[in-house]
Design a protein around this motif. Sequence first.
Motif, PDB file in Angstrom:
ATOM      1  N   ILE A  14      36.751  38.374  49.373  1.00 35.64           N
ATOM      2  CA  ILE A  14      37.161  39.211  48.252  1.00 35.64           C
ATOM      3  C   ILE A  14      35.947  39.435  47.350  1.00 35.64           C
TER       4      ILE A  14
ATOM      5  N   ASP B 275      35.489  39.415  44.057  1.00 42.07           N
ATOM      6  CA  ASP B 275      35.492  38.904  42.692  1.00 42.07           C
ATOM      7  C   ASP B 275      35.716  37.392  42.728  1.00 42.07           C
TER       8      ASP B 275
ATOM      9  N   ASP C 253      36.739  35.271  40.390  1.00 45.72           N
ATOM     10  CA  ASP C 253      38.013  34.831  39.803  1.00 45.72           C
ATOM     11  C   ASP C 253      39.182  35.092  40.750  1.00 45.72           C
ATOM     12  N   LYS C 254      39.146  36.217  41.451  1.00 44.62           N
ATOM     13  CA  LYS C 254      40.195  36.509  42.437  1.00 44.62           C
ATOM     14  C   LYS C 254      40.127  35.515  43.589  1.00 44.62           C
TER      15      LYS C 254
ATOM     16  N   ALA D   1      41.725  32.385  42.439  1.00 48.17           N
ATOM     17  CA  ALA D   1      43.188  32.541  42.394  1.00 48.17           C
ATOM     18  C   ALA D   1      43.791  32.491  43.794  1.00 48.17           C
ATOM     19  N   LEU D   2      43.142  33.117  44.769  1.00 46.23           N
ATOM     20  CA  LEU D   2      43.650  33.089  46.150  1.00 46.23           C
ATOM     21  C   LEU D   2      43.581  31.675  46.721  1.00 46.23           C
TER      22      LEU D   2
ATOM     23  N   GLU E 284      30.626  39.569  48.163  1.00 44.03           N
ATOM     24  CA  GLU E 284      31.953  38.985  48.374  1.00 44.03           C
ATOM     25  C   GLU E 284      31.873  37.467  48.377  1.00 44.03           C
TER      26      GLU E 284
ATOM     27  N   GLU F   5      48.954  39.058  47.940  1.00 45.48           N
ATOM     28  CA  GLU F   5      48.178  38.767  46.733  1.00 45.48           C
ATOM     29  C   GLU F   5      46.805  39.427  46.712  1.00 45.48           C
ATOM     30  N   HIS F   6      46.319  39.848  47.865  1.00 44.34           N
ATOM     31  CA  HIS F   6      44.957  40.381  47.998  1.00 44.34           C
ATOM     32  C   HIS F   6      44.873  41.798  47.461  1.00 44.34           C
ATOM     33  N   SER F   7      43.732  42.140  46.882  1.00 46.91           N
ATOM     34  CA  SER F   7      43.548  43.479  46.309  1.00 46.91           C
ATOM     35  C   SER F   7      42.993  44.497  47.298  1.00 46.91           C
ATOM     36  N   TYR F   8      42.528  44.072  48.460  1.00 48.14           N
ATOM     37  CA  TYR F   8      41.949  45.011  49.433  1.00 48.14           C
ATOM     38  C   TYR F   8      43.054  45.729  50.202  1.00 48.14           C
TER      39      TYR F   8
END
Length: 108
Positions: free
Chosen positions: A12, A14, A16-17, A20-21, A55, A77-80
């Motif tokens: 990912i 970020d 912070d992301k 969180a993951l 990444e 939960e992933h933003s991709y």
Amino acid sequence: MANETVVAQTTIDDEDKATALARGAVENRLAAGAHIDPPLTAVYWWKDKIETATEWRISYKTTTDRLAELEAWVAQEHSYEVPEWVVLPITGGSAAYLSWVVEQSTAR
């Protein structure tokens, strides 16, 4: 092949992301633990052009019994649009550590 240990990975863009993951999967007992690798440079094809991105790779230690649920959770939960998802078998290791992975990845 129930409860074989594996390492599942995603990346990912970020930090912070990534945290969180990693934390969310452990809190939900989908993985016994997760490592976040330092930033790396990814070079890949996306929508007919070559992209370059920074990444963070997350490596989850889990079991085959929890793998499908972990994969679904990460996808949600992933933003991709198309997150990386690869699974690597663990072919050996400390019996105590591998038992710990199984114990901690068990739904409670």
